[in-house]
Design a protein around this motif. Structure first.
Motif, PDB file in Angstrom:
ATOM      1  N   LEU A  60       0.830  -1.197   0.000  1.00 37.82           N
ATOM      2  CA  LEU A  60       0.000   0.000   0.000  1.00 37.82           C
ATOM      3  C   LEU A  60       0.864   1.246   0.000  1.00 37.82           C
ATOM      4  O   LEU A  60       1.768   1.398   0.828  1.00 37.82           O
ATOM      5  N   VAL A  61       0.575   2.160  -0.934  1.00 34.13           N
ATOM      6  CA  VAL A  61       1.187   3.486  -0.958  1.00 34.13           C
ATOM      7  C   VAL A  61       0.078   4.481  -0.670  1.00 34.13           C
ATOM      8  O   VAL A  61      -0.848   4.626  -1.470  1.00 34.13           O
ATOM      9  N   ASP A  62       0.157   5.114   0.494  1.00 32.32           N
ATOM     10  CA  ASP A  62      -0.921   5.987   0.968  1.00 32.32           C
ATOM     11  C   ASP A  62      -2.282   5.291   0.904  1.00 32.32           C
ATOM     12  O   ASP A  62      -3.275   5.875   0.474  1.00 32.32           O
ATOM     13  N   GLY A  63      -2.312   4.043   1.319  1.00 32.83           N
ATOM     14  CA  GLY A  63      -3.559   3.302   1.428  1.00 32.83           C
ATOM     15  C   GLY A  63      -4.042   2.651   0.155  1.00 32.83           C
ATOM     16  O   GLY A  63      -5.026   1.913   0.182  1.00 32.83           O
ATOM     17  N   ARG A  64      -3.363   2.864  -0.962  1.00 27.54           N
ATOM     18  CA  ARG A  64      -3.776   2.262  -2.234  1.00 27.54           C
ATOM     19  C   ARG A  64      -2.787   1.174  -2.627  1.00 27.54           C
ATOM     20  O   ARG A  64      -1.572   1.382  -2.591  1.00 27.54           O
ATOM     21  N   ASP A  65      -3.323   0.039  -3.025  1.00 28.85           N
ATOM     22  CA  ASP A  65      -2.470  -1.070  -3.443  1.00 28.85           C
ATOM     23  C   ASP A  65      -1.762  -0.680  -4.736  1.00 28.85           C
ATOM     24  O   ASP A  65      -2.398  -0.339  -5.737  1.00 28.85           O
ATOM     25  N   VAL A  66      -0.431  -0.721  -4.706  1.00 29.95           N
ATOM     26  CA  VAL A  66       0.344  -0.295  -5.868  1.00 29.95           C
ATOM     27  C   VAL A  66       0.035  -1.153  -7.085  1.00 29.95           C
ATOM     28  O   VAL A  66       0.152  -0.694  -8.233  1.00 29.95           O
ATOM     29  N   TRP A  67      -0.417  -2.381  -6.862  1.00 30.37           N
ATOM     30  CA  TRP A  67      -0.742  -3.256  -7.985  1.00 30.37           C
ATOM     31  C   TRP A  67      -2.101  -2.939  -8.602  1.00 30.37           C
ATOM     32  O   TRP A  67      -2.428  -3.442  -9.683  1.00 30.37           O
ATOM     33  N   ASP A  68      -2.883  -2.067  -7.961  1.00 28.72           N
ATOM     34  CA  ASP A  68      -4.161  -1.637  -8.530  1.00 28.72           C
ATOM     35  C   ASP A  68      -4.035  -0.342  -9.320  1.00 28.72           C
ATOM     36  O   ASP A  68      -4.991   0.085  -9.966  1.00 28.72           O
ATOM     37  N   LEU A  69      -2.858   0.306  -9.263  1.00 32.13           N
ATOM     38  CA  LEU A  69      -2.674   1.572  -9.954  1.00 32.13           C
ATOM     39  C   LEU A  69      -2.414   1.351 -11.442  1.00 32.13           C
ATOM     40  O   LEU A  69      -1.836   0.335 -11.844  1.00 32.13           O
ATOM     41  N   ALA A  70      -2.819   2.316 -12.247  1.00 37.86           N
ATOM     42  CA  ALA A  70      -2.448   2.297 -13.661  1.00 37.86           C
ATOM     43  C   ALA A  70      -0.929   2.424 -13.768  1.00 37.86           C
ATOM     44  O   ALA A  70      -0.296   3.045 -12.910  1.00 37.86           O
ATOM     45  N   PRO A  71      -0.324   1.841 -14.803  1.00 44.43           N
ATOM     46  CA  PRO A  71       1.148   1.868 -14.902  1.00 44.43           C
ATOM     47  C   PRO A  71       1.757   3.258 -14.807  1.00 44.43           C
ATOM     48  O   PRO A  71       2.771   3.450 -14.122  1.00 44.43           O
ATOM     49  N   VAL A  72       1.161   4.248 -15.475  1.00 45.61           N
ATOM     50  CA  VAL A  72       1.712   5.599 -15.424  1.00 45.61           C
ATOM     51  C   VAL A  72       1.604   6.164 -14.011  1.00 45.61           C
ATOM     52  O   VAL A  72       2.552   6.781 -13.503  1.00 45.61           O
ATOM     53  N   ARG A  73       0.472   5.948 -13.359  1.00 44.76           N
ATOM     54  CA  ARG A  73       0.315   6.448 -11.990  1.00 44.76           C
ATOM     55  C   ARG A  73       1.289   5.754 -11.054  1.00 44.76           C
ATOM     56  O   ARG A  73       1.872   6.390 -10.160  1.00 44.76           O
TER      57      ARG A  73
END
Length: 273
Positions: A60-73
């Motif tokens: 989690l990066v600031d509560g968001r799973d890094v694997w759920d982020l779009a590649p650019v984000r």
């Protein structure tokens, strides 16, 4: 930004190499991963910069799973200096560092004044400004290391992930790099073999042994003679650094702790800061 790794497990070819790891790096904090070779440090870091998908758990990066982020984000959030680095780039130093600006560019957009300024500043920070036009392949190992760190800085991430960043660096450039990390005050996860370097630069340490976190806390809390004997199998004294007040480890190279005690290094209780 802060990082929280929850119940992380990693497997290679069906064999678990990391199990149930929990660790944190608070906003603006440098959190170090230390442990013997094969303890799982690099595997943990690879899940943070999305090179290796976890078998279980979350990053989690600031509560968001890094694997759920779009590649650019994800690329704007996390920049990495991994151990596995190419050495045959037929590019100049400036072109290598400019690659760090890719997450901010459209499909057909070229570099602009902002990109050039960011790249110049990153090269200046790592002491490689004069090498901008040199071929990357012509650099020494230490110079390449600093250029690749500049590329990560040019990415302007919220989080830096560094896997053994002092490899190939001489003493002066090791000191400069560690000072640079302190000055950045950017949330950082870093693995280090050198325990004295870890004690000097890290706000928090997580000790890995056999794929698990066995101790967490400040360097003063974690780096004890007992832990060094149990996890690293060495006998050592821990004193106060005369210049900085950080823990300073003096190793007894004549008598490994495991051999002296007749024991095999094993796990120690988790220490919570």
């Amino acid at each position: 930004m802060n990082i929280t790794i929850e119940e992380l497990s990693v497997a290679y070819a069906g064999r678990a190499v990391v199990s149930g790891v929990h660790l944190i790096a608070a906003h603006g904090e440098i959190a170090g991963l230390v442990g013997p070779n094969g303890s799982g440090k690099s595997s943990v870091l690879r899940t943070v910069y999305r090179h290796l998908r976890p078998a279980a758990g979350r990053v989690l990066v600031d509560g968001r799973d890094v694997w759920d982020l779009a590649p650019v984000r994800a690329a704007r959030s996390v920049a990495a200096l991994p151990q596995e680095r190419g050495s045959d780039f037929e590019l100049t130093v400036g072109e290598i560092v400019m690659m760090g600006r890719t997450p901010y560019k459209g499909p057909f957009s070229g570099e602009d004044d902002t990109d050039r300024a960011v790249v110049a500043a990153a090269l200046e920070q790592v002491g490689m400004a004069e090498a901008r036009g040199r071929a990357f392949s012509a650099l020494s190992g230490g110079e390449r290391q600093r250029v690749l760190l500049a590329r990560a800085l040019a990415q302007d991430p919220d989080v830096l992930v560094l896997d053994e960043p002092t490899n190939h660096l001489d003493v002066l450039h090791q000191v400069e790099l560690l000072a640079l990390l302190r000055d950045q005050r950017r949330t950082t996860l870093v693995s280090l073999h050198d325990l004295n370097a870890a004690a000097s630069v890290c706000d928090r340490l997580h000790v890995l042994h056999q794929g698990r976190v066995v101790a967490s806390g400040t360097p003063h809390e974690v780096l004890t003679p007992e832990l060094l004997a149990e996890v690293f199998g060495v006998r050592a004294a821990v004193v106060e650094h005369p210049l900085t007040g950080d823990p300073l480890i003096a190793f007894d190279h004549r008598s490994p702790a495991g051999a002296a005690a007749g024991t095999v290094p094993g796990a120690v209780p988790v220490r919570v800061p």
